[in-house]
Design an enzyme around this catalytic site. Sequence first.
Site, mmCIF file in Angstrom:
data_model
loop_
_atom_site.group_PDB
_atom_site.id
_atom_site.type_symbol
_atom_site.label_atom_id
_atom_site.label_comp_id
_atom_site.label_asym_id
_atom_site.label_seq_id
_atom_site.Cartn_x
_atom_site.Cartn_y
_atom_site.Cartn_z
ATOM 1 N N ASP A 15 -41.060 -49.892 -45.635
ATOM 2 C CA ASP A 15 -42.299 -50.532 -45.182
ATOM 3 C C ASP A 15 -43.061 -49.523 -44.316
ATOM 4 O OD1 ASP A 15 -44.168 -52.539 -44.645
ATOM 5 O OD2 ASP A 15 -43.012 -53.383 -42.981
ATOM 6 N N GLU A 69 -47.444 -45.954 -45.193
ATOM 7 C CA GLU A 69 -48.782 -45.428 -45.575
ATOM 8 C C GLU A 69 -49.043 -44.068 -44.935
ATOM 9 O OE1 GLU A 69 -48.153 -48.505 -44.463
ATOM 10 O OE2 GLU A 69 -48.202 -49.442 -46.430
ATOM 11 N N ASP A 88 -49.022 -57.671 -47.395
ATOM 12 C CA ASP A 88 -49.155 -58.890 -46.590
ATOM 13 C C ASP A 88 -50.227 -59.840 -47.114
ATOM 14 O OD1 ASP A 88 -47.186 -57.794 -45.101
ATOM 15 O OD2 ASP A 88 -48.498 -57.123 -43.471
HETATM 16 O O1 MIG Z 1 -46.369 -54.842 -39.020
HETATM 17 O O2 MIG Z 1 -41.446 -55.628 -40.864
HETATM 18 O O3 MIG Z 1 -45.659 -55.867 -45.071
HETATM 19 O O4 MIG Z 1 -43.409 -57.485 -45.328
HETATM 20 O O5 MIG Z 1 -42.204 -58.378 -42.958
HETATM 21 C C1 MIG Z 1 -45.709 -55.662 -39.910
HETATM 22 C C2 MIG Z 1 -42.314 -56.676 -40.604
HETATM 23 C C3 MIG Z 1 -44.569 -54.906 -40.525
HETATM 24 C C4 MIG Z 1 -45.196 -55.533 -42.764
HETATM 25 C C5 MIG Z 1 -44.641 -55.854 -44.121
HETATM 26 C C6 MIG Z 1 -43.930 -57.177 -44.064
HETATM 27 C C7 MIG Z 1 -42.832 -57.125 -43.031
HETATM 28 C C8 MIG Z 1 -43.409 -56.751 -41.669
HETATM 29 N N1 MIG Z 1 -44.124 -55.473 -41.767
#
Ligand code: MIG
Length: 778
Positions: free
Chosen positions: A407, A410, A484
């Site tokens: 996650d 980017e 999200d």
């Molecule tokens: O700032 O890890 O898209 O699936 O549950 C949020 C917490 C960070 C974004 C991800 C989401 C995940 C969440 N993350």
Amino acid sequence: MLGDTSFAIHPGKEKKDGAVIYRDIGDLIDFNKEGMTYNFLCSNGNVAVQFYTESIVRVTMNPKKNPVLNQSKAVIVNPQSVAVKEEDTERKLSLKSSEITIHIQKSPFRIMISDSNGRVIVSEDKHGMAYRENGEVIAFKQMYDQDHFYGFGEKSGHLNKRGEKLEMWNTDVYAPHNPETNALYESIPYFMTLRNGKAHGIFFDNTFRTFFDMKSSEENYSFSAEGGQLDYYVMAGPHPKMVLEQYTYLTGRMPLPPKWSLGYHQSRYSYETEAEVRELANNFIEKDIPIDVIHLDIHYMNGYRVFTFDKERFPNPEKLIADLKEMGIRVVPIVDPGVKKDSEYPIYQEGVLEDNFCKYIEGDIYYGDVWPGSSAFPDFTEEKVRKWWGDKHAFYTDLGIEGIWNDMNEPAVFNETKTMDVDVMHRNDGNPTTHRELHNVYGLLMGKATYEGMKENLNGKRPFLLTRAGYAGVQRYGSVWTGDNRSFWEHLQMSLPMVMNLGLSGVAFTGPDVGGFAHDTNAELLTRWTQVGAFTPFFRNHSAIGFRYQEPWQFGEKYEAIMKKYIQMRYEWMPQLYSLFYQASKQGLPVMRPLLMEYPDDVKTYNLNDQFMLGDNIIMAPILQPSVTDRVVYLPDGEWVEYTTGQSFEGNHVHLVHAELEDLPIFVRKGSVLMQGEWNSNQQKETKKLTMKVFASEKEETYRFTFYDDNGETFDYDNGEYVKLELEVHSTGETVNIQVTKEGNFLPAYHEIKIEVVGAEKSVFVNGNVSSVINLLN
Ligand code: MIG
């Protein structure tokens, strides 16, 4: 007209102010051929042309110097040796392979590409290749009235992107994804044009921020980048499937995923303790709701430090993981790129001492705020760092973990720009450059490091990777979820074209958070979404902290029963799905497809957003609105039968179909087949009984299907441990004749495939003999 080749473009159709001045590539001065590369010296820049195959050609323009041809992060092949016929006249030069001809007009330098039938694929007219003083490069191409545009990776909005301007810059977007939300987590600067039933593709291999403008003019479209070279590949098609085969020939295909990753995933931000995870797992087993994966979101870690477990919340992860595995459940933990700045934390220590983090040119480490607080970011552009990071995954594999969820890659940072400063340097395997240039590949390269490290550590088992960010080629390493979303009906609707366009962009293994991530879901939405999820390539229910829990039982028995039925169906359909994933791994074709991929001549399919196909013979027409139990379905040419009711439907027609909350309308093309297994139990998912349903056609029909199976877990298929059946099913009024060619040494738990003709009594022949089974023993 040497020299004076500047021109102005007015952004927007009406605006007359703020014109942008471009410099045209100018006139051809000289050209030569070096190896497989044609070099063109023009008055305002340099162009290289290479044939990659008979049907793929690459054009690279560098405003300042000879094009650099070996820096792609996406393309994994070199040009083949293609015999090219040249024809040089005073005004024109043509280069011809068996499939494509490039017509070059010399003054000014313009490129037109046609196929072997003389059909124009791309052409330039008033404007061609150009650039600006600030480093921007741009290509203008003529746009035809009949052009429809697809792909562009992960984009909100509808399927067809004509009339849109699309931006590629990997961005964490928590704000609701709107049709106009443009840059999302993935950047795949690639699109497919469909014109009069024929398709071609363009891959703009530029990792800077890029734009595709299919909006500002009716005469031409353009693609541009903030910097770098104008480096693009044209794929001649002409069938949409061939375009995708050509594109994935260049950028690679998905390795066959482990079968368990195709099952149902349950996630939550976060299941916070071992006890909670055990209770969750027990619930699934007790209720006989199938599940293969539980995801652990950021709370499993000690203070959000990657490669750690919080020992208070998760006292014995190894035991937890082993116990869950006994129950048929795998654990997939989240791993973010940010490494907490903490001089007592070994990963951070190593990262600093071994010089593995991204730095400013002056030598200071870049720190950005993410979950762990101030954090450093591994420089995944460097082989040494990828290896380091990959090796670290032994921490997870030693605990019995086989899948990782990436996650925030980017990379997302909690600041104004939402990411790393663009002047941070990347070492880039000996070719240092800025984050501005490599931002869009950070996630891809983290995926590479993770996938390869996991593979190495798993000793022959297939790793699973789920990644949020990526670039063209991401399919080589991971599956992708669409980030999200929210628990809105509109987001369920939007997920269909989004996943279909990702599929058209080479990424077959994708899906949205089922039920919606942010916002509170509700019983009906979750139920309808689970029906769709059961047939999207990646199937994970995930929800955000602070919002309603949305496990399948959270809304009472009525809804639970329906969701259970569909999750079980996912497993009954697994043999079919797995064969489609096999096809994706071999040819790059998506599992979930827009209808236009199978019916490119049918204009009614060109922007059909609320239906999708599974492979080439199944059409899903889910209900995507609240309180609705009837919907319109368009069925293309052929005859169709509804899967549950057995009712026949004429193709080339629009139908009104009824679907109560427990119903998902599924249409199977008559004459085609469907492989179906059975649901046993979570501990015993292997199918022992396999049925091939032949959907009887009254007409004479021939259908071809490749069935594939193997042990689902290892790479032993490389040594022939698989079973592959090339099936040709010929139906007539009275008979079904099945020709089977078998390949591979794997003997599945089922030793034969039972043949069931649905909808009529017919005599069945297998390889010429009367039989109701396909025997796999010989
Ligand atoms: O700032 O890890 O898209 O699936 O549950 C949020 C917490 C960070 C974004 C991800 C989401 C995940 C969440 N993350």
